[in-house]
Motif scaffolding. Structure first.
Motif, short mmCIF file in Angstrom:
data_model
loop_
_atom_site.label_atom_id
_atom_site.label_comp_id
_atom_site.label_asym_id
_atom_site.label_seq_id
_atom_site.Cartn_x
_atom_site.Cartn_y
_atom_site.Cartn_z
N SER A 190 3.27 -4.84 -3.82
CA SER A 190 3.65 -3.80 -2.87
C SER A 190 4.94 -4.21 -2.18
CB SER A 190 2.54 -3.58 -1.83
OG SER A 190 2.29 -4.78 -1.13
N ASP A 209 6.11 1.97 6.05
CA ASP A 209 4.86 1.97 5.29
C ASP A 209 4.95 0.97 4.15
OD1 ASP A 209 3.33 4.08 6.56
OD2 ASP A 209 4.84 5.46 5.78
N GLN A 229 -1.29 3.18 -7.23
CA GLN A 229 -2.35 3.31 -6.23
C GLN A 229 -3.57 2.53 -6.70
OE1 GLN A 229 -2.28 4.70 -3.10
NE2 GLN A 229 -4.17 3.56 -3.03
N TYR A 283 -10.48 -0.03 0.16
CA TYR A 283 -9.04 0.02 0.34
C TYR A 283 -8.57 -1.20 1.13
CZ TYR A 283 -9.88 4.95 -0.72
OH TYR A 283 -10.28 6.12 -1.31
N HIS A 294 5.13 8.87 -4.48
CA HIS A 294 4.90 8.78 -3.04
C HIS A 294 5.73 9.86 -2.35
CE1 HIS A 294 2.83 4.85 -3.32
NE2 HIS A 294 3.65 4.67 -4.34
N LYS A 320 -2.68 8.85 2.54
CA LYS A 320 -2.58 7.51 3.10
C LYS A 320 -2.84 7.49 4.61
CE LYS A 320 -1.60 4.63 0.11
NZ LYS A 320 -0.36 4.27 -0.45
N ARG A 321 -2.49 8.57 5.30
CA ARG A 321 -2.73 8.61 6.74
C ARG A 321 -4.22 8.64 7.06
NH1 ARG A 321 1.40 6.44 7.33
NH2 ARG A 321 3.39 7.50 7.42
N TYR A 366 1.96 11.27 4.73
CA TYR A 366 2.27 10.33 3.65
C TYR A 366 1.20 10.46 2.58
CZ TYR A 366 2.93 5.81 1.25
OH TYR A 366 3.11 4.83 0.31
N SER A 397 0.16 9.91 -1.70
CA SER A 397 0.45 9.28 -2.99
C SER A 397 -0.26 10.07 -4.08
CB SER A 397 -0.02 7.82 -3.01
OG SER A 397 0.76 7.02 -2.16
#
Length: 454
Positions: free
Chosen positions: A46, A54, A60, A212, A307, A333-334, A347, A349
């Motif tokens: 990442s 971010d 993912q 996650y 993204h 993602k939020r 945000y 993905s």
């Protein structure tokens, strides 16, 4: 101890390489981990987005509660507390605007929790739900009695189980493509059944949980593994490109030659890189060995991850599957991380697995496909503005899960007595996942340690 007298070179710093190195370090072995890239993490890494702050995964990556080896590895390196468990599995599947159905597990012992999820899945008719449940149990019987699954693709297995085309598109194929990263017409049914057995037909509800990371993927394991290895007297170095494995007397590996001319000697060596990279660093006489030459028959499957940062939230769901579109999955993602939401909303993905047909498309063309699919499935998104986007193509993301590759995948031991293999492409009974990588790394470490007692 014999293991304390050993020193091992591990080539590659992904989950496979680090899990092997950590297992060896815990047994008193001095390990040197070599990574050719500037940053650690192999293909599972990442990076921080400079505009939003971010962290962005190159793909993912989602763990599951059944990833026992991976979870244990993270405990050992001290980062297990960075995980978030979604114990009550909940997946929203959209077949169009207003056409939503949810796969949600009940708070029952496994596998009853998944039976309840299927019976509440409204994209399937009552008859299809019963057929899917019967098909699942028949899969387990086929796995236990005989090797028929080794000869069947996922599509052929669906034919054998009498599954309707509608049930395939709304249930079976999204699961297959997500876990195997390729089309059902070519993917191994045995690998799909193994994933379903461990994740969804387990007696433990927790095994089906999505897991996650609160932090970027690289931060989840690279730093913690490095600290443990270094405390044990080992080293982890990036920008160290291995150019060749050099054989010594008796045909064993004596050293690795780096591109900068350095040579590193060791008692044992582990390759934790993909097969094409491995073949490039083997001496010609080793490549000619049937054990290694068969790796040329292995193929790979790509993943595209897009993204997108919008100027507003367009869904409250953390995780959505799209049915009937090119784009397969949306990760909010939020909602997943509840991070920086007020300052930087929206945000998302998007994942397209097995994306061979899109590899030659431009980033702009891929982004248009994803945004059009989003608009088609969630009409409210048409009012949102795209603030920023990033398209990541992983051409060789995973080994292809076809029937031939299944037969070609090797075990950790090689014909060279002090040379071992690790990687998600090694034979672990699983498709190319993080769990497969960790299992393979630990298997390679065990093979090194067992050699010290021979």
């Amino acid at each position: 101890m014999a293991s304390a007298q050993k020193n091992v070179v591990v080539i590659g710093s992904g989950f496979a390489g680090f899990s092997a190195a950590v297992a060896l370090a815990e047994h008193g072995v001095r390990v040197t981990v070599l990574e050719g890239k500037p940053a650690l993490g192999g293909r599972a890494y990442s990076f921080a987005d400079p505009d939003t702050g971010d962290f962005v995964d190159n793909g993912q990556h989602v763990l599951m509660g059944c990833y026992g080896e991976t979870l244990d590895f993270l405990k050992r390196i001290g980062t297990y507390d960075q995980l978030v468990f979604q114990v009550d599995l909940k997946i929203e599947m959209l077949a169009g605007p207003g056409q939503s159905a949810v796969l949600k597990t009940a708070r029952l012992p496994g596998p009853l929790h998944m039976m309840a999820a299927l019976f509440g899945y409204r994209h399937l008719s009552p008859a299809e739900r019963i057929s899917v449940m019967r098909g699942g149990f028949r899969m387990l019987v086929m796995r236990r009695f005989g090797d028929e699954l080794r000869r069947l693709t996922v599509a052929q297995l669906m034919d054998r189980l009498g599954q309707s085309e509608h049930a395939r598109q709304c249930f079976w194929y999204p699961l297959s493509i997500a876990t195997l990263n390729d089309e059902p017409e070519s993917s191994s049914s045995q690998q799909l059944v193994e994933v379903l057995r461990r994740a969804f037909f387990s007696r433990r509800r927790r095994d089906s949980a999505f897991v996650y990371s609160r932090v970027g993927l690289s931060d989840l394991y690279c730093a913690g593994a490095t600290r443990l290895i270094e405390r044990a007297g080992g080293t982890v170095v990036s920008r160290s490109i291995v150019e060749m494995l050099e054989l010594g007397a008796g045909g064993n590996v004596a050293s690795v030659r780096l591109r900068d001319g350095r040579r590193i000697e060791a008692s044992d060596f582990i390759s934790a890189v993909p097969a094409p990279q491995l073949l490039r660093i083997l001496p010609e006489n080793a490549v000619a060995d049937p054990f290694f030459s068969r790796f040329t028959g292995l193929t790979s499957s790509p993943i595209i991850c897009v993204h997108v940062w919008l100027d507003r939230e367009v869904t409250n769901s953390p995780f959505i599957g799209f049915i009937g579109t090119t784009t397969q999955w949306l990760f909010n993602k939020r909602q997943i991380f509840a991070q920086r939401g007020e300052a930087h909303p929206g945000y998302l993905s998007f994942v397209i697995s097995g994306a061979r047909k899109l590899l030659d498309s431009s980033n702009e063309e891929i982004l248009d496909i994803v945004i059009n699919d989003l608009h088609a499935m969630i009409p409210a998104s048409r009012e949102a503005k795209v603030v920023k986007s990033l398209v990541l193509k992983e051409k060789n993301a995973t080994i292809a899960p076809d029937l031939r590759s299944l037969e070609l995948r090797p075990k950790a031991k090689t014909p060279i007595a002090n040379f071992f293999l690790a990687g998600d492409w090694i034979q672990t009974e699983l498709p190319a996942t993080i769990e497969s990588a960790v299992i393979s790394g630990r298997a390679a470490a065990a093979a090194v340690l067992s050699r010290s007692t021979e």
